[in-house]
Design an enzyme around this catalytic site. Structure first.
Site, PDB file in Angstrom:
ATOM      1  N   HIS A 165      -6.815  -4.136  -0.174  1.00 24.08           N
ATOM      2  CA  HIS A 165      -5.392  -4.397  -0.398  1.00 24.08           C
ATOM      3  C   HIS A 165      -5.054  -5.880  -0.311  1.00 24.08           C
ATOM      4  CE1 HIS A 165      -5.078  -0.062   0.686  1.00 24.08           C
ATOM      5  NE2 HIS A 165      -4.051  -0.082  -0.150  1.00 24.08           N
ATOM      6  N   GLU A 211      -7.346  -1.285  -6.487  1.00 25.23           N
ATOM      7  CA  GLU A 211      -5.971  -1.481  -6.037  1.00 25.23           C
ATOM      8  C   GLU A 211      -5.159  -2.312  -7.029  1.00 25.23           C
ATOM      9  OE1 GLU A 211      -4.076  -0.356  -3.666  1.00 25.23           O
ATOM     10  OE2 GLU A 211      -5.634   0.960  -2.901  1.00 25.23           O
ATOM     11  N   HIS A 218      -4.012   5.367  -9.328  1.00 22.89           N
ATOM     12  CA  HIS A 218      -5.306   5.735  -8.744  1.00 22.89           C
ATOM     13  C   HIS A 218      -5.820   7.032  -9.371  1.00 22.89           C
ATOM     14  CE1 HIS A 218      -5.615   2.603  -5.783  1.00 22.89           C
ATOM     15  NE2 HIS A 218      -4.432   2.876  -5.264  1.00 22.89           N
ATOM     16  N   HIS A 230       2.024   3.359  -8.919  1.00 17.00           N
ATOM     17  CA  HIS A 230       0.789   2.803  -8.352  1.00 17.00           C
ATOM     18  C   HIS A 230      -0.136   3.918  -7.876  1.00 17.00           C
ATOM     19  CE1 HIS A 230      -1.748   0.280  -5.625  1.00 17.00           C
ATOM     20  NE2 HIS A 230      -1.715   1.376  -4.891  1.00 17.00           N
ATOM     21  N   GLU A 231       0.409   4.856  -7.122  1.00 16.81           N
ATOM     22  CA  GLU A 231      -0.429   5.930  -6.603  1.00 16.81           C
ATOM     23  C   GLU A 231      -0.988   6.804  -7.728  1.00 16.81           C
ATOM     24  OE1 GLU A 231      -1.539   5.948  -3.674  1.00 16.81           O
ATOM     25  OE2 GLU A 231      -0.249   4.303  -3.061  1.00 16.81           O
TER      26      GLU A 231
END
Length: 392
Positions: free
Chosen positions: A304, A226, A206, A202-203
């Site tokens: 989020h 997100e 980004h 997920h990170e």
């Protein structure tokens, strides 16, 4: 190395955190000594407090609250201050197509990158967090290379850097514009943030967006930022595990909570709002449809929170198609961001429109893929701005 480039300054990009601020706020408020900001109260006011909760509490409230406040304050301060030292560093790009990972250890201090522990090709470390970070970065690189023929996050062989043991009992992980950073967790609410591949992916998602469609981190475009990172995180985890859409958990952060927490993950893509219901953390507040859309000024306009809506649309779409989610559904999502035609301030309706147009380009107008996608967006209440005769 054949080439050196200067990455975008870290301070020009928001820090994208795995644990959202509303969850940290619930933790910080658990001893009753901290008052949430006015705009945050509407989000957590309906959540149960420790005094009203049933059953034994197996964690120390004051200690959890203190750590959560420290994490929140640190995150807020560094948002405005992201070390100018990063801007002065020359970061290496590996342009030959080879995987290149560098894992460093912050040794309990809030610094990056820290002390180099393991670089590409070196033997495993005695530190499990170093090895899990190293493996996680490798899985992300392999996913991009195998599925989309993309050479790292930027398409040009960007070195994948990770820092572990960031801060003391730090309850978060983040992408800072140049690298992945992982805390150890407090051991009471959170395990180490290297323990979840979906969080690592997920990170890094980004980071992928940073080099493709850099969606503005505010309101619906921020929620899409997100959500697309969640899609990426789920797909990498499913790809590595070999889980098809029907058998996948669709959880982000599965295994991140300790056994003391009543919950399974940070977020559920297929059932937003059901990931946890805990005496300290409260109930997962993510909405599943536009009818439940949360209007708030906190968390950059609820990025989020409202990401649960497009998350569910993707998961429903992938399950309706059957087979592996990373193939047809994942490729379609990737093509939308990789073509760079999506406006940086896109809202949900605009993104839905672009996905449907991509479905027509990839599979033809009136295809089963387009029909499944229309149904998914309809189920979550997003109305695309798409005319029947649109074909480009």
């Amino acid at each position: 190395m054949d080439k050196e480039t200067q990455p975008p300054a870290a301070s020009s990009h928001p820090r994208h955190h795995a644990v959202p601020p509303y969850l940290l706020a619930a933790m910080a408020a658990c001893d009753g000594a901290w008052e949430a900001p006015e705009s945050m109260r509407e989000i957590i006011s309906s959540q149960p407090t420790l005094d009203k909760a049933d059953g034994p509490v197996s964690v120390t409230r004051t200690r959890i609250a203190t750590r959560a406040r420290q994490t929140m304050l640190l995150d807020q301060a560094l948002l405005h201050e992201r070390s100018t030292a990063h801007q002065k560093l020359t970061w290496l790009i590996e342009p030959t197509g080879r995987l290149n990972r560098i894992i460093s250890d912050a040794q309990g201090v809030e610094i990056t990158p820290g002390t180099l522990i393991r670089s590409e090709g070196q033997k495993p470390s005695a530190d499990i967090d170093v090895n899990r970070a190293y493996d996680g970065l490798g899985h992300v690189y392999g996913f991009l290379a195998d599925l989309f023929k993309r050479n790292s996050l930027d398409g040009s062989g960007l070195v994948l850097r990770g820092t572990v043991h960031y801060g003391e009992h730090y309850d978060n992980a983040f992408w800072d514009g140049t690298q992945m950073v992982m805390g150890d967790g407090d051991g009471e609410i959170f395990n180490s943030f290297t323990s979840s591949l979906s969080v690592i992916a997920h990170e890094l998602g980004h980071g992928l967006l940073q080099y493709t469609t850099n969606l503005q981190y505010q309101g619906q475009s921020g929620a899409l930022n997100e959500s697309i990172a969640d899609v990426f995180g789920a797909l990498v985890e499913q790809f590595v595990a070999g889980d098809d859409a029907a058998h996948a958990s669709w959880l982000i952060g599965k295994g991140l909570f300790t056994k003391a927490v009543t919950g399974v993950a940070l977020r559920s893509m297929i059932e937003p709002g059901t990931a946890y219901n805990d005496s300290i953390l409260g109930k997962d507040p993510q909405p599943a449809t536009m009818a439940e859309y949360v209007k708030t000024t906190e968390d950059n306009g609820g990025v989020h929170l409202n990401s649960g809506i497009p998350n569910r649309a993707f998961a429903l779409f992938a399950k309706a198609l059957g087979g592996n989610a990373w193939e047809t559904a994942g490729s379609l999502w990737f093509n939308v961001i990789a073509t760079r035609t999506l406006p940086e301030n896109a809202d949900f309706a605009t993104f839905a429109e672009q996905t449907l147009l991509q479905a027509r380009r990839d599979h033809g107008a009136g295809s089963a893929v387009e029909s499944a996608l229309k149904q998914a967006w309809d189920t979550v209440g997003v109305v695309p701005r798409l005319k029947e005769n649109d074909d480009e």
